[in-house]
Design an enzyme around this catalytic site. Sequence first.
Site, mmCIF file in Angstrom:
data_model
loop_
_atom_site.group_PDB
_atom_site.id
_atom_site.type_symbol
_atom_site.label_atom_id
_atom_site.label_comp_id
_atom_site.label_asym_id
_atom_site.label_seq_id
_atom_site.Cartn_x
_atom_site.Cartn_y
_atom_site.Cartn_z
ATOM 1 N N LYS A 82 0.861 -1.182 0.000
ATOM 2 C CA LYS A 82 0.000 0.000 0.000
ATOM 3 C C LYS A 82 0.893 1.226 0.000
ATOM 4 O O LYS A 82 2.042 1.146 0.451
ATOM 5 C CB LYS A 82 -0.885 -0.004 1.266
ATOM 6 N N ASP A 131 -7.162 4.455 -4.207
ATOM 7 C CA ASP A 131 -7.773 4.335 -2.871
ATOM 8 C C ASP A 131 -8.334 5.728 -2.588
ATOM 9 O O ASP A 131 -8.585 6.492 -3.538
ATOM 10 C CB ASP A 131 -6.729 3.894 -1.828
HETATM 11 P P1 NDP Z 1 -12.856 8.010 -2.295
HETATM 12 O O1 NDP Z 1 -11.754 8.983 -2.125
HETATM 13 O O2 NDP Z 1 -13.440 7.780 -3.632
HETATM 14 O O3 NDP Z 1 -14.047 8.353 -1.291
HETATM 15 C C1 NDP Z 1 -13.832 8.433 0.081
HETATM 16 C C2 NDP Z 1 -15.112 8.890 0.750
HETATM 17 O O4 NDP Z 1 -14.974 8.780 2.158
HETATM 18 C C3 NDP Z 1 -15.442 10.348 0.464
HETATM 19 O O5 NDP Z 1 -16.824 10.516 0.506
HETATM 20 C C4 NDP Z 1 -14.753 11.055 1.631
HETATM 21 O O6 NDP Z 1 -15.312 12.317 1.936
HETATM 22 C C5 NDP Z 1 -15.025 10.077 2.761
HETATM 23 N N1 NDP Z 1 -13.963 10.195 3.752
HETATM 24 C C6 NDP Z 1 -12.629 10.097 3.559
HETATM 25 N N2 NDP Z 1 -11.959 10.294 4.701
HETATM 26 C C7 NDP Z 1 -12.886 10.535 5.618
HETATM 27 C C8 NDP Z 1 -12.822 10.818 7.003
HETATM 28 N N3 NDP Z 1 -11.654 10.890 7.647
HETATM 29 N N4 NDP Z 1 -13.993 10.982 7.661
HETATM 30 C C9 NDP Z 1 -15.181 10.913 7.015
HETATM 31 N N5 NDP Z 1 -15.299 10.660 5.695
HETATM 32 C C10 NDP Z 1 -14.172 10.463 5.025
HETATM 33 O O7 NDP Z 1 -12.270 6.622 -1.682
HETATM 34 P P2 NDP Z 1 -12.811 5.142 -1.912
HETATM 35 O O8 NDP Z 1 -14.273 5.139 -2.064
HETATM 36 O O9 NDP Z 1 -11.974 4.541 -2.957
HETATM 37 O O10 NDP Z 1 -12.392 4.454 -0.536
HETATM 38 C C11 NDP Z 1 -13.266 4.373 0.597
HETATM 39 C C12 NDP Z 1 -12.813 3.270 1.520
HETATM 40 O O11 NDP Z 1 -12.812 2.011 0.819
HETATM 41 C C13 NDP Z 1 -11.396 3.404 2.095
HETATM 42 O O12 NDP Z 1 -11.363 2.838 3.390
HETATM 43 C C14 NDP Z 1 -10.560 2.533 1.164
HETATM 44 O O13 NDP Z 1 -9.359 2.090 1.768
HETATM 45 C C15 NDP Z 1 -11.542 1.387 0.941
HETATM 46 N N6 NDP Z 1 -11.293 0.578 -0.253
HETATM 47 C C16 NDP Z 1 -11.236 1.148 -1.493
HETATM 48 C C17 NDP Z 1 -11.028 0.354 -2.602
HETATM 49 C C18 NDP Z 1 -11.077 0.902 -3.985
HETATM 50 O O14 NDP Z 1 -11.051 0.090 -4.931
HETATM 51 N N7 NDP Z 1 -11.175 2.198 -4.204
HETATM 52 C C19 NDP Z 1 -10.764 -1.088 -2.474
HETATM 53 C C20 NDP Z 1 -10.937 -1.603 -1.122
HETATM 54 C C21 NDP Z 1 -11.160 -0.783 -0.074
HETATM 55 P P3 NDP Z 1 -14.539 13.655 1.465
HETATM 56 O O15 NDP Z 1 -14.877 13.799 0.025
HETATM 57 O O16 NDP Z 1 -15.096 14.717 2.330
HETATM 58 O O17 NDP Z 1 -13.081 13.418 1.717
#
Ligand code: NDP
Length: 449
Positions: free
Chosen positions: A122, A162
């Site tokens: 990662k 991510d």
């Molecule tokens: P994105 O950046 O596309 O979206 C993240 C979302 O979560 C946004 O709505 C963001 O809001 C919110 N967010 C981020 N940090 C925080 C925080 N500290 N508190 C509250 N809300 C938060 O990321 P992904 O959708 O890709 O990833 C989301 C989760 O899924 C993560 O845990 C990631 O590790 C996991 N994941 C992702 C994969 C992938 O293929 N993308 C695969 C497996 C797991 P804002 O816009 O305000 O930052």
Amino acid sequence: MENIPANIVQRDPDQKEFLQAVSELLETVKPVLDRNPEYRSQAIIERITEPERAIIFRVPWMDDQGRVQVNRGFRVEMNSAIGPYKGGLRFHPSVTLSIIKFLAFEQVFKNSLTTLQMGGGKGGADFDPKGRSDAEVMRFCQAFMTELSRHIGPNTDVPAGDIGVGAREIGYLFGMYKKIRNEFTGVITGKGLNWGGSLIRPQATGYGAVYFTAEMLAENGESLEGKNCLLSGSGNVAQYTAEKILHLGGRVLTLSDSSGYIYDEEGIDAEKLRHIMQLKNVRRTRIREYCEKYSHAVYTEVSPELDYNPLWNHKADCAMPCATQNEINEQDAQHLLKNGAGLVCEGANMPCTPDAVDIFRENNILYGPGKAANAGGVAVSGLEMSQNSMRLAWSEDEVDKHLRRIMKSIHTTCIDAAQEYGLQKNYLAGANIAGFVKVVNAMLDQGLV
Ligand code: NDP
């Protein structure tokens, strides 16, 4: 943390997210260690918790005002026992070595569960793409890849997206890699469709998490049809989790970002979800704007000082946290329990604290851990690597069939591994045990390296 050998804690006492992930694994694999004494005599826990390599680097770049900015970049190559390192890149101001190590550690076992040959890694940076222009994001990505390109390769380490790293960032990162190395290879996944990407990759994590949820419900003679679901996040994972819930007849009541959440008691249907995708992916704005178009919905600001998140305090059947780590704590879990939730399935990585997970288990709330439930993203990344190697592109239907088969197989693997150790319906134990045993046996076969 008492279950972690003292020397591991003493080495990195401040890495609380990493130690949390290690502790959660060790708690569930204890019976495996007891049954296989050579795991302890071969110091497997000490070896598996130490990254094979951790790279920290300076990322200097220039903003639109001509000011020099400096961020910190990371790549943790955790374990390559079963394949090249594989795992995403996170760009978020909260990124630290502890966060990247926890994510890399989880990734090792997740990748092992997918049935594909991928090790775990990662990376990321404490860079915040929010509010930055496309030109600034491009300059940052190019500076980041200038260093990262020395350490990755299609048979060595294959990053992906991510938090904060979506299609735009992947494009800039891939472009710079290609320029520096002068080769067009499948070195990164999540690529655009006309330059080596796979159909269904953007959808894969969310779709996969819902396929896993559907399997958990089916195991109990239920389905998603008519179920009310609370979702957090509104990024890649949340959007496609919502889309697949709707495909399978469920209802989505909430979505959020780091400022607050929307609650739509009429349900967020396909048309409303398209509007959210437009807000978040094209206009890159905040979720609160949803209520400007759908005024019956309620937006609630969530202060970071609050010790619970009101999003989880609504009546619902299922909860799918899809934002970030530790977003459901003990109080949130109590709220879910009180409101009748029967299932919690993790789209995000480690979104539930250990105390929250204890509450689910003590009260028979079905709990799907992220390393099993959200493995669909990396699984389709693995399929993207296969298509790149063969220089072929599979159809949407073909990739989706593979994804469904893999999620079903992960579900069965979790059930079987838990059952083997007398831990029926304990998906956390099942996922940890199955993921762990495969990697550990490969490490033992390969000697002290
Ligand atoms: P994105 O950046 O596309 O979206 C993240 C979302 O979560 C946004 O709505 C963001 O809001 C919110 N967010 C981020 N940090 C925080 C925080 N500290 N508190 C509250 N809300 C938060 O990321 P992904 O959708 O890709 O990833 C989301 C989760 O899924 C993560 O845990 C990631 O590790 C996991 N994941 C992702 C994969 C992938 O293929 N993308 C695969 C497996 C797991 P804002 O816009 O305000 O930052």
